[in-house]
Design a protein around this motif. Structure first.
Motif, short mmCIF file in Angstrom:
data_model
loop_
_atom_site.label_atom_id
_atom_site.label_comp_id
_atom_site.label_asym_id
_atom_site.label_seq_id
_atom_site.Cartn_x
_atom_site.Cartn_y
_atom_site.Cartn_z
N ALA A 25 -31.43 -7.52 53.91
CA ALA A 25 -30.11 -7.15 53.39
C ALA A 25 -29.86 -5.66 53.55
N VAL A 26 -30.82 -4.84 53.13
CA VAL A 26 -30.65 -3.39 53.23
C VAL A 26 -30.61 -2.93 54.68
N MET A 27 -31.43 -3.55 55.53
CA MET A 27 -31.45 -3.18 56.95
C MET A 27 -30.09 -3.44 57.60
N ARG A 28 -29.45 -4.57 57.26
CA ARG A 28 -28.18 -4.92 57.89
C ARG A 28 -27.01 -4.16 57.27
N ILE A 29 -27.12 -3.83 55.98
CA ILE A 29 -26.04 -3.08 55.34
C ILE A 29 -26.06 -1.62 55.79
N PHE A 30 -27.26 -1.04 55.83
CA PHE A 30 -27.38 0.39 56.13
C PHE A 30 -28.05 0.59 57.50
N SER A 31 -29.37 0.58 57.51
CA SER A 31 -30.10 0.79 58.77
C SER A 31 -31.56 0.43 58.55
N PRO A 32 -32.30 0.22 59.64
CA PRO A 32 -33.75 -0.03 59.48
C PRO A 32 -34.48 1.12 58.80
N GLN A 33 -33.99 2.35 59.04
CA GLN A 33 -34.64 3.51 58.41
C GLN A 33 -34.47 3.46 56.89
N VAL A 34 -33.27 3.11 56.42
CA VAL A 34 -33.05 3.00 54.98
C VAL A 34 -33.86 1.85 54.40
N ALA A 35 -33.93 0.76 55.14
CA ALA A 35 -34.68 -0.41 54.66
C ALA A 35 -36.15 -0.07 54.47
N ALA A 36 -36.65 0.84 55.28
CA ALA A 36 -38.06 1.21 55.15
C ALA A 36 -38.34 1.82 53.78
#
Length: 458
Positions: free
Chosen positions: A281-292
């Motif tokens: 969810a976070v990766m698709r909303i923001f970015s893979p970097q934020v999801a990390a």
């Protein structure tokens, strides 16, 4: 001189009361349970119905706890309610199970989850360093005990900060997800619709256990009643406003999860890959970097959820010490910091020992939920008993919806506990809880006779 007890100080206001309720609940559940809930139910409608419905069930329980807390604004919380409603034996057995299983097990499970989420952020491979999980989990418990040892104000400050941080982060997920969905900024998935499945008892049981774990901790605030500035007002308001905020938050977060990671895709994710739903969810909303960095969010959330297990729950052991049901040292209040420091450290050390033995996250959460709900039902039923036994006792707050709301709470919780006992998969966890409960009976009678003999000699 150092054995003399001080007094718990009334320093907490309404903001802290709401923060304790919300902070005690939001932890690992909203991040680790949505996948198992989705995979156990046949449709999205059931997901929302249970997250909202079981949240309302917990709110009905909070109505009853608010009446009891306003009646008995003393340290001890649920222990004091059970003692007043059903007698000292039942109160003690709750405290016994609370120490050995409910509170310590919750702390140990949360500390383990904290370590497992934090280690990847620190680039530590737990497979290469098998003691890293135990070390980080134990360190978290030690740090929380230290904070709460030095005063309820410091512990409440940590609670407020962690609660505001995780509510803000969850709010960003909701707002970011809603904005991305409205602007079609979420990448589509290729998952096909899952096969239509009928609702099964085993699926309901899995969903109930997961959602009740996500709401676990709503009962914590009454343990701090003796430290609220206006317990007759702040305790009911803190419980009710806190629970309503939780229901709205959980419903909104699940709506974003399902919007960004569709139900069909959730059903195709590997069972047990609990972190994948919030990560995707976070990766698709923001970015893979934020999801990390989602791991940091979860770690903060888990630590904030573990803090009330020391901020609030040690007050139950303090109250039991006053009643002579546990060693006197648990009744000792630090003369400078005004905290039940022995109770805090004894519970923290036992939780650290449990960290060494906890294996599966699901097993410990199911075990904690079962042990908790046995006494939730009895505590809510005490409202009926005390209405008859003490009709003239002052009640600054009266249970909203009485007698219907407590009846619905008891009906759901009793049905849940019985189903856990009958289920072949979950029965082991339930029987372990019953064994711990049974072990407290001989200790209670031995302790009661020992205290009686000591008083007779005096």
């Amino acid at each position: 001189m150092h054995q003399e007890s001080g007094h718990l100080k009334r320093r907490l206001g309404l903001t802290s009361a709401i923060s304790i309720t919300v902070g005690a609940v939001i932890g690992s559940g909203i991040f680790m349970k949505p996948l198992s809930v989705a995979q156990s139910l046949p449709s999205e409608g059931w997901i929302f119905a249970l997250w909202i419905g079981l949240g309302l069930v917990c709110l009905f329980g909070a109505f009853a706890y608010a009446e009891l807390g306003a009646m008995f604004p003393e340290a001890g919380g649920q222990y004091a309610f059970l003692r007043e409603g059903w007698g000292p034996a039942v109160g003690f057995l709750y405290g016994w199970v609370f120490f050995w299983a409910i509170n310590s097990g919750t702390m140990a499970a949360l500390a383990t989850a904290f370590a497992e989420y934090l280690l990847p952020l620190l680039q530590i491979d737990k497979a290469a360093h098998p003691l890293s999980v135990v070390g980080v989990a134990s360190l978290m418990i030690f740090l929380l005990a230290t904070v709460n040892h030095f005063g309820v104000t410091l512990g409440a400050l940590l609670q407020n900060l962690s609660t505001f941080a995780k509510l803000g982060a969850l709010g960003l997920i909701v707002l970011g997800g809603a904005f991305a969905a409205a602007g079609h900024g979420v990448a589509p998935t290729t998952a096909s619709d899952p096969a239509v499945q009928s609702l099964k008892v085993s699926g309901l049981l899995t969903a109930f256990t997961g959602i009740f774990w996500a709401y676990e901790g709503w009962y914590q605030l009454p343990f701090n009643a003796a430290e609220l500035r206006r317990p007759e007002r702040h305790l009911p308001q803190g419980l009710i406003f806190g629970m309503l905020l939780l229901i709205v938050t959980y419903t909104a977060v699940n709506a974003i999860y399902l919007e960004v990671v569709p139900f069909a895709e959730m059903r195709q994710l590997p069972a047990g890959a609990d972190q994948q739903v919030p990560y995707l969810a976070v990766m698709r909303i923001f970015s893979p970097q934020v999801a990390a960095y989602l791991t940091l969010l979860v770690a903060i959330s888990v630590m904030g959820a573990a803090n009330p297990n020391l901020l609030c729950s040690s007050r139950a052991f303090y109250a039991m010490g006053q009643d002579g049901l546990v060693p006197k040292r648990l009744n000792w209040i630090h003369p400078r910091h005004g905290t039940p420091s022995v109770a805090i450290w004894s519970q923290a050390l036992w939780a650290i020992l449990l960290v060494l033995y906890l294996k599966e996250f699901h097993d410990i959460t199911a075990f904690v939920v079962f042990a908790s709900f046995l006494f939730y039902a009895m505590t809510v039923a005490a409202v009926w008993r005390l209405r008859r036994r003490l009709p003239d006792h002052p009640r600054p707050y009266r249970c909203t919806g009485y007698p219907l709301t407590p009846a619905l709470f008891i009906l759901v919780t009793v049905a849940f506990v019985v189903t856990l006992l009958l289920d072949p998969v979950e029965r082991h966890n339930a029987l372990v809880g019953l064994a711990i409960l049974a072990a407290g009976v001989p200790y209670y009678w031995w302790r009661k006779r020992a205290v009686g003999a000591a008083r007779g000699e005096g």
